[in-house]
Design a protein around this motif. Structure first.
Motif, PDB file in Angstrom:
ATOM      1  N   ALA A 126      40.071  40.399  29.538  1.00 38.12           N
ATOM      2  CA  ALA A 126      38.908  41.218  29.195  1.00 38.12           C
ATOM      3  C   ALA A 126      37.703  40.878  30.064  1.00 38.12           C
ATOM      4  O   ALA A 126      36.911  41.767  30.417  1.00 38.12           O
ATOM      5  CB  ALA A 126      38.556  41.033  27.716  1.00 38.12           C
ATOM      6  N   THR A 127      37.564  39.600  30.437  1.00 38.04           N
ATOM      7  CA  THR A 127      36.376  39.188  31.189  1.00 38.04           C
ATOM      8  C   THR A 127      36.558  39.223  32.701  1.00 38.04           C
ATOM      9  O   THR A 127      35.587  39.409  33.442  1.00 38.04           O
ATOM     10  CB  THR A 127      35.950  37.760  30.774  1.00 38.04           C
ATOM     11  OG1 THR A 127      37.065  36.866  30.934  1.00 38.04           O
ATOM     12  CG2 THR A 127      35.495  37.731  29.324  1.00 38.04           C
ATOM     13  N   LEU A 128      37.786  39.047  33.172  1.00 35.83           N
ATOM     14  CA  LEU A 128      38.040  39.036  34.619  1.00 35.83           C
ATOM     15  C   LEU A 128      38.801  40.269  35.100  1.00 35.83           C
ATOM     16  O   LEU A 128      38.938  40.461  36.304  1.00 35.83           O
ATOM     17  CB  LEU A 128      38.835  37.779  35.009  1.00 35.83           C
ATOM     18  CG  LEU A 128      38.186  36.427  34.716  1.00 35.83           C
ATOM     19  CD1 LEU A 128      39.119  35.291  35.131  1.00 35.83           C
ATOM     20  CD2 LEU A 128      36.836  36.301  35.411  1.00 35.83           C
ATOM     21  N   GLY A 129      39.288  41.065  34.175  1.00 29.35           N
ATOM     22  CA  GLY A 129      40.124  42.198  34.558  1.00 29.35           C
ATOM     23  C   GLY A 129      39.427  43.216  35.438  1.00 29.35           C
ATOM     24  O   GLY A 129      40.078  43.915  36.217  1.00 29.35           O
ATOM     25  N   TYR A 130      38.104  43.297  35.329  1.00 25.59           N
ATOM     26  CA  TYR A 130      37.358  44.284  36.115  1.00 25.59           C
ATOM     27  C   TYR A 130      37.124  43.825  37.554  1.00 25.59           C
ATOM     28  O   TYR A 130      36.744  44.623  38.418  1.00 25.59           O
ATOM     29  CB  TYR A 130      36.005  44.559  35.456  1.00 25.59           C
ATOM     30  CG  TYR A 130      35.028  43.423  35.596  1.00 25.59           C
ATOM     31  CD1 TYR A 130      34.119  43.377  36.654  1.00 25.59           C
ATOM     32  CD2 TYR A 130      35.027  42.365  34.684  1.00 25.59           C
ATOM     33  CE1 TYR A 130      33.244  42.322  36.799  1.00 25.59           C
ATOM     34  CE2 TYR A 130      34.154  41.307  34.822  1.00 25.59           C
ATOM     35  CZ  TYR A 130      33.267  41.291  35.868  1.00 25.59           C
ATOM     36  OH  TYR A 130      32.411  40.245  36.012  1.00 25.59           O
ATOM     37  N   VAL A 131      37.333  42.548  37.835  1.00 24.23           N
ATOM     38  CA  VAL A 131      37.057  41.993  39.162  1.00 24.23           C
ATOM     39  C   VAL A 131      38.143  42.425  40.142  1.00 24.23           C
ATOM     40  O   VAL A 131      39.333  42.367  39.827  1.00 24.23           O
ATOM     41  CB  VAL A 131      36.982  40.455  39.113  1.00 24.23           C
ATOM     42  CG1 VAL A 131      36.670  39.902  40.507  1.00 24.23           C
ATOM     43  CG2 VAL A 131      35.952  39.987  38.103  1.00 24.23           C
ATOM     44  N   SER A 132      37.742  42.842  41.317  1.00 24.53           N
ATOM     45  CA  SER A 132      38.697  43.220  42.357  1.00 24.53           C
ATOM     46  C   SER A 132      38.964  42.010  43.248  1.00 24.53           C
ATOM     47  O   SER A 132      38.064  41.535  43.948  1.00 24.53           O
ATOM     48  CB  SER A 132      38.144  44.374  43.198  1.00 24.53           C
ATOM     49  OG  SER A 132      38.994  44.651  44.282  1.00 24.53           O
ATOM     50  N   TYR A 133      40.201  41.505  43.203  1.00 28.79           N
ATOM     51  CA  TYR A 133      40.571  40.352  44.018  1.00 28.79           C
ATOM     52  C   TYR A 133      41.299  40.820  45.279  1.00 28.79           C
ATOM     53  O   TYR A 133      42.501  40.634  45.430  1.00 28.79           O
ATOM     54  CB  TYR A 133      41.436  39.386  43.214  1.00 28.79           C
ATOM     55  CG  TYR A 133      40.678  38.677  42.118  1.00 28.79           C
ATOM     56  CD1 TYR A 133      39.554  37.904  42.413  1.00 28.79           C
ATOM     57  CD2 TYR A 133      41.069  38.776  40.790  1.00 28.79           C
ATOM     58  CE1 TYR A 133      38.845  37.265  41.416  1.00 28.79           C
ATOM     59  CE2 TYR A 133      40.378  38.123  39.783  1.00 28.79           C
ATOM     60  CZ  TYR A 133      39.268  37.368  40.096  1.00 28.79           C
ATOM     61  OH  TYR A 133      38.569  36.725  39.105  1.00 28.79           O
ATOM     62  N   GLN A 134      40.518  41.436  46.168  1.00 34.18           N
ATOM     63  CA  GLN A 134      41.035  41.889  47.457  1.00 34.18           C
ATOM     64  C   GLN A 134      40.291  41.207  48.599  1.00 34.18           C
ATOM     65  O   GLN A 134      40.896  40.808  49.589  1.00 34.18           O
ATOM     66  CB  GLN A 134      40.910  43.410  47.567  1.00 34.18           C
ATOM     67  CG  GLN A 134      41.684  44.160  46.491  1.00 34.18           C
ATOM     68  CD  GLN A 134      41.481  45.663  46.570  1.00 34.18           C
ATOM     69  OE1 GLN A 134      40.824  46.175  47.477  1.00 34.18           O
ATOM     70  NE2 GLN A 134      42.027  46.379  45.609  1.00 34.18           N
ATOM     71  N   ASN A 135      38.993  41.078  48.443  1.00 29.63           N
ATOM     72  CA  ASN A 135      38.171  40.401  49.441  1.00 29.63           C
ATOM     73  C   ASN A 135      38.426  38.891  49.367  1.00 29.63           C
ATOM     74  O   ASN A 135      38.526  38.334  48.271  1.00 29.63           O
ATOM     75  CB  ASN A 135      36.698  40.711  49.172  1.00 29.63           C
ATOM     76  CG  ASN A 135      35.773  40.066  50.180  1.00 29.63           C
ATOM     77  OD1 ASN A 135      35.477  38.877  50.094  1.00 29.63           O
ATOM     78  ND2 ASN A 135      35.309  40.862  51.138  1.00 29.63           N
ATOM     79  N   PRO A 136      38.549  38.204  50.493  1.00 36.91           N
ATOM     80  CA  PRO A 136      38.852  36.767  50.468  1.00 36.91           C
ATOM     81  C   PRO A 136      37.824  35.926  49.717  1.00 36.91           C
ATOM     82  O   PRO A 136      38.175  34.917  49.102  1.00 36.91           O
ATOM     83  CB  PRO A 136      38.926  36.382  51.949  1.00 36.91           C
ATOM     84  CG  PRO A 136      38.299  37.504  52.693  1.00 36.91           C
ATOM     85  CD  PRO A 136      38.518  38.723  51.871  1.00 36.91           C
ATOM     86  N   ASP A 137      36.555  36.324  49.761  1.00 38.77           N
ATOM     87  CA  ASP A 137      35.543  35.571  49.012  1.00 38.77           C
ATOM     88  C   ASP A 137      35.792  35.672  47.512  1.00 38.77           C
ATOM     89  O   ASP A 137      35.687  34.678  46.784  1.00 38.77           O
ATOM     90  CB  ASP A 137      34.139  36.094  49.338  1.00 38.77           C
ATOM     91  CG  ASP A 137      33.745  35.847  50.785  1.00 38.77           C
ATOM     92  OD1 ASP A 137      34.289  34.900  51.391  1.00 38.77           O
ATOM     93  OD2 ASP A 137      32.898  36.597  51.311  1.00 38.77           O
ATOM     94  N   ARG A 138      36.158  36.861  47.057  1.00 37.51           N
ATOM     95  CA  ARG A 138      36.455  37.044  45.640  1.00 37.51           C
ATOM     96  C   ARG A 138      37.729  36.295  45.248  1.00 37.51           C
ATOM     97  O   ARG A 138      37.826  35.738  44.154  1.00 37.51           O
ATOM     98  CB  ARG A 138      36.596  38.533  45.330  1.00 37.51           C
ATOM     99  CG  ARG A 138      35.284  39.300  45.295  1.00 37.51           C
ATOM    100  CD  ARG A 138      34.470  38.940  44.043  1.00 37.51           C
ATOM    101  NE  ARG A 138      33.235  39.684  43.969  1.00 37.51           N
ATOM    102  CZ  ARG A 138      33.112  40.887  43.416  1.00 37.51           C
ATOM    103  NH1 ARG A 138      34.191  41.495  42.929  1.00 37.51           N
ATOM    104  NH2 ARG A 138      31.947  41.491  43.362  1.00 37.51           N
ATOM    105  N   ILE A 139      38.721  36.321  46.122  1.00 40.16           N
ATOM    106  CA  ILE A 139      39.974  35.615  45.832  1.00 40.16           C
ATOM    107  C   ILE A 139      39.713  34.115  45.696  1.00 40.16           C
ATOM    108  O   ILE A 139      40.182  33.475  44.750  1.00 40.16           O
ATOM    109  CB  ILE A 139      41.012  35.892  46.936  1.00 40.16           C
ATOM    110  CG1 ILE A 139      41.432  37.362  46.911  1.00 40.16           C
ATOM    111  CG2 ILE A 139      42.239  34.994  46.746  1.00 40.16           C
ATOM    112  CD1 ILE A 139      42.309  37.773  48.080  1.00 40.16           C
TER     113      ILE A 139
END
Length: 214
Positions: free
Chosen positions: A109-122
């Motif tokens: 619920a809290t992290l599901g909206y995050v897009s883990y495509q950009n290396p910084d986000r990953i």
């Protein structure tokens, strides 16, 4: 170590992208001209990046739950700063849900909206479950796996991931348009997409090694 369940699903999703590439190749051999076969390759590119995004989410959830179920284990600062609502505590305290089930639902619920495509986000995502300096370690793993001895740096990994994600975004949001190209769209080949799929798979496998050795 054997691949995680999340990585096995990631592999299956990449195989779907490879099937698209192979289908496009067969259509090229048949000289099909009713539509742009490049769109099949673009779909495979988007599928491969989506597979990476989904895998990162699942890997974070699984590893975070495992940490939560191991009292006394040293945990990353970002994990310790996760905000847990009173509702979650009550669900677990009153035995309405297991810790693993309730905590995973909270993470989704809290992290599901995050897009883990950009290396910084990953890197930021995996910092919830590991203290490893991700991209330098991944580069070291990839370098050790090469047969030609060529050195790979963390900057190289980050730059390539950003380029792959940028192309995905142009395909998804701009129809891969390029007014300067003869067709009005950027060229794309089966070999280019196949190489991208393989590179994403190798990089994800190196991330697993980096996380497990940290």
């Amino acid at each position: 170590m054997p691949p995680t369940e999340a990585f096995q699903e990631f592999h299956r999703n990449l195989e779907y992208a490879r099937d698209l590439v192979n289908g496009g190749r067969r259509l090229e051999q048949l000289k099909v001209g009713a539509f742009d076969i490049g769109d099949i390759y673009r779909a495979a590119w988007v599928q491969a990046v989506a597979a990476l995004d989904h895998w990162v989410h699942q890997e974070i959830y699984s590893r975070a739950v495992r940490l939560a179920q191991q009292p006394g284990v040293e945990r990353p600062d970002r994990f310790n700063r996760l905000q847990i609502p009173m509702e979650l505590f009550e669900r677990i305290h009153h035995h309405e849900a297991s810790l693993g089930e309730a905590f995973r639902e909270h993470l989704e619920a809290t992290l599901g909206y995050v897009s883990y495509q950009n290396p910084d986000r990953i890197q930021q995502g995996f910092s919830h479950v590991s203290k490893v300096k991700l991209w330098p370690k991944v580069a070291k793993v990839l370098t050790e796996q090469r047969a030609d001895g060529r050195q790979i740096t963390g900057e190289t990994v980050v730059r390539k991931l950003k380029a792959i994600t940028a192309r995905r975004n142009r395909i998804a949001h701009e129809s891969d348009r390029d007014p300067a190209a003869p067709t009005g769209r950027r060229s794309i080949t089966a070999a280019e997409v196949a190489d991208t799929i393989s590179w994403l798979e190798m990089t994800a496998a190196a991330i697993l090694v980096a996380l497990d050795e940290s």
